[in-house]
Scaffold this motif. Structure first.
Motif, short mmCIF file in Angstrom:
data_model
loop_
_atom_site.label_atom_id
_atom_site.label_comp_id
_atom_site.label_asym_id
_atom_site.label_seq_id
_atom_site.Cartn_x
_atom_site.Cartn_y
_atom_site.Cartn_z
N ALA A 44 -3.27 0.51 -7.84
CA ALA A 44 -4.21 1.34 -7.08
C ALA A 44 -3.56 2.65 -6.65
O ALA A 44 -4.19 3.71 -6.69
CB ALA A 44 -4.72 0.57 -5.87
N VAL A 45 -2.31 2.59 -6.26
CA VAL A 45 -1.58 3.81 -5.88
C VAL A 45 -1.42 4.72 -7.09
O VAL A 45 -1.64 5.93 -7.01
CB VAL A 45 -0.21 3.46 -5.24
N LEU A 46 -1.04 4.14 -8.21
CA LEU A 46 -0.90 4.92 -9.44
C LEU A 46 -2.23 5.54 -9.85
O LEU A 46 -2.28 6.71 -10.23
CB LEU A 46 -0.36 4.02 -10.56
N LEU A 47 -3.29 4.77 -9.74
CA LEU A 47 -4.62 5.29 -10.08
C LEU A 47 -5.03 6.42 -9.14
O LEU A 47 -5.73 7.34 -9.55
CB LEU A 47 -5.65 4.17 -10.06
N PHE A 48 -4.59 6.36 -7.89
CA PHE A 48 -4.89 7.43 -6.94
C PHE A 48 -4.30 8.75 -7.44
O PHE A 48 -4.99 9.78 -7.46
CB PHE A 48 -4.35 7.09 -5.56
N THR A 54 -6.72 14.01 -12.65
CA THR A 54 -7.91 14.13 -13.50
C THR A 54 -9.12 14.63 -12.73
O THR A 54 -10.25 14.50 -13.19
CB THR A 54 -8.25 12.76 -14.13
N LEU A 55 -8.86 15.21 -11.56
CA LEU A 55 -9.91 15.77 -10.72
C LEU A 55 -10.97 14.74 -10.35
O LEU A 55 -12.17 15.02 -10.33
CB LEU A 55 -10.55 17.00 -11.37
N GLY A 56 -10.53 13.52 -10.08
CA GLY A 56 -11.42 12.48 -9.60
C GLY A 56 -12.02 11.58 -10.65
O GLY A 56 -12.66 10.58 -10.33
N LEU A 57 -11.82 11.88 -11.91
CA LEU A 57 -12.42 11.09 -12.97
C LEU A 57 -11.87 9.65 -12.98
O LEU A 57 -12.61 8.70 -13.18
CB LEU A 57 -12.19 11.75 -14.32
N ALA A 58 -10.57 9.49 -12.73
CA ALA A 58 -9.96 8.15 -12.76
C ALA A 58 -10.42 7.28 -11.58
O ALA A 58 -10.28 6.06 -11.64
CB ALA A 58 -8.44 8.27 -12.76
N PHE A 59 -10.96 7.90 -10.55
CA PHE A 59 -11.43 7.12 -9.40
C PHE A 59 -12.58 6.18 -9.79
O PHE A 59 -12.87 5.22 -9.09
CB PHE A 59 -11.88 8.02 -8.25
N LEU A 60 -13.24 6.47 -10.91
CA LEU A 60 -14.31 5.59 -11.38
C LEU A 60 -13.79 4.22 -11.80
O LEU A 60 -14.56 3.27 -11.92
CB LEU A 60 -15.03 6.25 -12.56
N LEU A 61 -12.48 4.10 -12.02
CA LEU A 61 -11.90 2.83 -12.43
C LEU A 61 -11.59 1.90 -11.26
O LEU A 61 -11.29 0.73 -11.47
CB LEU A 61 -10.61 3.07 -13.23
N PRO A 63 -13.47 0.28 -9.05
CA PRO A 63 -14.23 -0.98 -8.94
C PRO A 63 -13.77 -2.07 -9.92
O PRO A 63 -13.93 -3.25 -9.66
CB PRO A 63 -15.67 -0.57 -9.23
N VAL A 64 -13.21 -1.69 -11.06
CA VAL A 64 -12.79 -2.67 -12.06
C VAL A 64 -11.28 -2.76 -12.19
O VAL A 64 -10.78 -3.42 -13.11
CB VAL A 64 -13.44 -2.37 -13.43
N LEU A 65 -10.55 -2.15 -11.28
CA LEU A 65 -9.09 -2.11 -11.40
C LEU A 65 -8.48 -3.50 -11.35
O LEU A 65 -7.54 -3.80 -12.08
CB LEU A 65 -8.48 -1.21 -10.32
N TYR A 66 -8.99 -4.36 -10.48
CA TYR A 66 -8.44 -5.72 -10.39
C TYR A 66 -8.59 -6.44 -11.73
O TYR A 66 -7.68 -7.13 -12.18
CB TYR A 66 -9.14 -6.51 -9.29
N PHE A 67 -9.72 -6.26 -12.40
CA PHE A 67 -9.94 -6.91 -13.69
C PHE A 67 -9.03 -6.32 -14.76
O PHE A 67 -8.54 -7.04 -15.62
CB PHE A 67 -11.41 -6.78 -14.10
N ILE A 68 -8.81 -5.01 -14.70
CA ILE A 68 -7.92 -4.37 -15.67
C ILE A 68 -6.50 -4.91 -15.51
O ILE A 68 -5.83 -5.24 -16.49
CB ILE A 68 -7.95 -2.84 -15.51
#
Length: 154
Positions: A44-48, A54-61, A63-68
């Motif tokens: 989650a920190v890395l995705l932040f 990516t100007l917020g585009l990766a924030f869409l992930l 909700p499914v980060l735990y599954f990834i």
């Protein structure tokens, strides 16, 4: 794979290869999902930071980060050379395919996806199937063609 090793996968359900497998699977599940929860935090920190880049585009992930994280965790561990996740290794069990081939990344992911699907439909009652089947197999084990055995019998 040698015939001696394959014979354990098809041993009778009362044999040592399958004794206590169902309860060990439950405990391995708890251990593995605690590890996935711990791994989710740095992901989650890395995705932040990726989201900022990516100007917020990766924030869409999010909700499914735990599954990834879970998909990569189980795909790489169960589909790896040990044929078991760390939770499974701590409980002394391993997974194998009934055709004698080693588990690969995609078979491990299919096993996980079917487990999630059946667990969401039937809830933990999915474990009741293991009480009535030979070799303590669950529904998703039958569909993917896998069996869980005690690793000390291999």
């Amino acid at each position: 794979m040698s015939l001696e090793r394959e014979s354990h996968y098809f041993a009778p359900a009362s044999g040592p290869a399958y004794s206590g497998v169902l309860s060990r699977r439950v405990m391995a599940f708890v251990v593995d999902y605690l590890i996935v929860a711990i791994l989710w935090v740095p992901a989650a920190v890395l995705l932040f930071f990726i989201g900022i880049a990516t100007l917020g585009l990766a924030f869409l992930l999010y909700p499914v980060l735990y599954f990834i994280v879970a998909v990569f965790y189980f795909g790489l561990t169960m589909g790896g050379p040990a044929q078991a996740s760390p939770g499974m290794r701590s409980m002394g069990i391993a997974i194998a395919r009934t055709n004698g081939m080693p588990m690969d990344f995609f078979t491990a992911i299919a096993h996980l996806a079917l487990f999630w699907l059946f667990n969401s439909i039937v809830t933990p009652l999915i474990l009741l199937v293991g009480l009535f089947t030979d070799r303590k197999r669950l529904i998703h084990d039958f569909l993917v063609g896998t069996v869980v055995v005690r690793s000390d019998t291999l």
